[in-house]
Design a protein around this motif. Structure first.
Motif, PDB file in Angstrom:
ATOM      1  N   ILE A   1       1.314  -1.099  -0.189  1.00  0.00           N
ATOM      2  CA  ILE A   1       0.038  -0.008   0.322  1.00  0.00           C
ATOM      3  C   ILE A   1       1.132   1.451  -0.133  1.00  0.00           C
ATOM      4  O   ILE A   1       0.695   2.231  -0.804  1.00  0.00           O
ATOM      5  N   MET A   2       2.076   1.291   0.616  1.00  0.00           N
ATOM      6  CA  MET A   2       2.905   2.366   0.878  1.00  0.00           C
ATOM      7  C   MET A   2       3.469   2.426  -0.775  1.00  0.00           C
ATOM      8  O   MET A   2       3.498   3.704  -1.013  1.00  0.00           O
ATOM      9  N   TRP A   3       3.596   1.318  -1.017  1.00  0.00           N
ATOM     10  CA  TRP A   3       4.490   1.642  -2.468  1.00  0.00           C
ATOM     11  C   TRP A   3       3.686   1.775  -3.989  1.00  0.00           C
ATOM     12  O   TRP A   3       3.927   3.464  -4.102  1.00  0.00           O
ATOM     13  N   MET A   4       2.125   1.601  -3.563  1.00  0.00           N
ATOM     14  CA  MET A   4       1.253   1.981  -3.833  1.00  0.00           C
ATOM     15  C   MET A   4       1.046   3.915  -4.463  1.00  0.00           C
ATOM     16  O   MET A   4       1.163   4.613  -5.295  1.00  0.00           O
ATOM     17  N   ALA A   5       0.964   4.209  -2.571  1.00  0.00           N
ATOM     18  CA  ALA A   5       1.116   5.325  -2.492  1.00  0.00           C
ATOM     19  C   ALA A   5       1.957   6.944  -3.270  1.00  0.00           C
ATOM     20  O   ALA A   5       1.916   7.384  -3.737  1.00  0.00           O
TER      21      ALA A   5
END
Length: 452
Positions: free
Chosen positions: A361-365
């Motif tokens: 999720i952090m990577w997509m953000a």
């Protein structure tokens, strides 16, 4: 009574015995009161967060308000710090019940006053400031933060099964405001065609989608009055947990608990000075490190980038992920009600798994506004599922830790609440500069995501 009716009730009894093996010693009323009591733990602050899209356009701070709220909430940790220090150095001085009455009453009054004064401003240093909103938010944050070190220890007075029910209520404290805000229409956007004149000389035009936010179905004031009513319900539930005769039989017998603790103290299995001595020093450190890590991720770190991770996939993906994540929290607690596993190995495995999903999720953000599969339906499906799995797995870990520490006694639950707040504080200290100062994340347009 007919044979069919007798068979039907026999089946119900059998099912009840399978699902609730201790049903004879468990009261549905006590379960309901525990849920309503737990609901009051964070309902006001959670409600404030989901209402931000309607609040922000009407106050001078604008979208700097979330940054201010993050700082205010961490400042409010003076409440749990004071309670923890008093418990450590002056045990018995503070009445736990009295503190709970005070903070719930304070939360009820503060949310009620917000309904009247949330958009009132005062000129400070030549600028208009929402002083009333910020001050009342501090009181709400103090209430909710202090609940971590008072509500959990209070649950020691009831049988162990009700702690998991309390955690369900704590999950509902995030779910219920989200559902009400959904009915209210917070942040619902419609994408409409907008024609822009790009070259008036040649009279050429280009068309793009424009975000048009739908008016709310009811006002911010009504929402705050609803939150105040929820805090009042929590207060009534706490009164009944203390004084209702039906709850009395669900309370622990103190003399037997003290005897059991004394027996454990004398047992050769005692391996540390923490709680009953069931766990070694390293195991206790392991449990608390996981507790701090999981709460940092679920309370601050990953939620702070939710809009960045979801909005590029569209407004529907954003709202669906927020709603399903809110549902996943109480669902995990409900699962733990039937599977109260205490395995430290499983706890570690779930933490690693949930942290891995959180890393995605952090990577997509970080890739926003052009994350992976941004133009593909599967991209939206995956990000929604990621949020569900992330919250579901780590919420179950939090319940596992609560069940373990509940067995270690009242003091262990006080420290449990303190570590929860410590983890949230460390998460806020980490994410605030990344999001608000260095602006490492870029927002996606819910209607116009221009990516290759």
């Amino acid at each position: 009574m007919s044979y069919a009716q007798t068979s039907f009730f026999s089946c119900l009894t059998a099912i009840r015995s399978c699902l609730f093996p201790d049903a004879s010693r468990m009261s549905l009323l006590t379960h309901l009161l525990a849920v309503l009591f737990g609901m009051g733990s964070w309902v006001s602050i959670n409600g404030l967060w989901v209402e931000l899209p309607l609040i922000v356009p009407q106050i001078p701070e604008g979208w700097y308000l979330p940054s201010y709220l993050s700082v205010i909430i961490q400042m409010a940790n003076v409440g749990p710090l004071f309670v923890t220090l008093m418990h450590r150095f002056r045990p018995g001085t503070l009445s736990e019940t009295a503190v709970i009455y005070v903070i719930i009453a304070l939360g009820t009054v503060a949310t009620f006053l917000l309904g009247f004064f949330w958009k009132e401003t005062v000129v400070f240093a030549g600028l208009h400031r929402s002083v009333a909103l910020l001050v009342l938010t501090f009181f709400l944050a103090a209430v909710d933060c202090t609940s971590s070190v008072t509500f959990l220890p209070f649950m020691m007075r009831l049988k162990p099964q009700y702690l998991t029910t309390y955690y369900i209520g704590e999950g509902v404290s995030g779910l219920l405001p989200a559902l009400v805000a959904l009915v209210q229409g917070v942040g619902v956007v419609h994408c409409i065609n907008s024609t822009q004149i790009s070259n008036q000389t040649s009279n050429t035009s280009s068309s793009e989608l424009q975000a048009l936010y739908q008016p709310a179905n009811f006002s911010v004031e009504v929402f705050f009055f609803f939150l105040s009513a929820m805090m009042l319900v929590c207060l009534v539930a706490f009164l009944l947990l203390n004084y209702h005769p039906a709850v009395a039989r669900d309370q622990n017998k103190k003399w037997s608990e003290q005897k059991n603790m004394l027996d454990l103290y004398k047992s050769p299995k005692r391996r540390s000075r923490f709680g009953t001595g069931t766990y070694s020093v390293m195991e206790v450190v392991y449990i608390f490190v996981i507790l701090a890590w999981v709460n940092a991720l679920t309370n601050v770190v990953v939620p702070s980038v939710q809009s960045y991770s979801c909005l590029p996939y569209g407004n529907n993906a954003y709202h669906l992920s927020a709603t399903m994540a809110a549902v996943s929290n109480p669902l995990a607690c409900f699962i733990a009600l039937f599977l109260p596993i205490r395995s430290l190995v499983l706890m570690g495995a779930l933490t690693v798994f949930g942290s891995g999903v959180g890393a995605y999720i952090m990577w997509m953000a970080a890739l926003s506004p052009c994350p992976l599969l941004v133009h593909d339906t599967w991209g939206a499906v995956i990000i929604v599922l990621a949020w569900v799995v992330f919250v579901l797995s780590l919420s179950y870990v939090k319940v596992m830790v609560g069940v373990i520490l509940r067995d270690q006694g009242h003091s262990a639950l006080v420290w449990c609440g303190a570590v929860v707040q410590l983890g949230s504080l460390l998460g806020a200290v980490t994410m605030f500069p990344l999001v608000s100062i260095f602006s490492l994340f870029s927002s996606g347009d819910p209607c116009n995501t221009k990516c290759p």
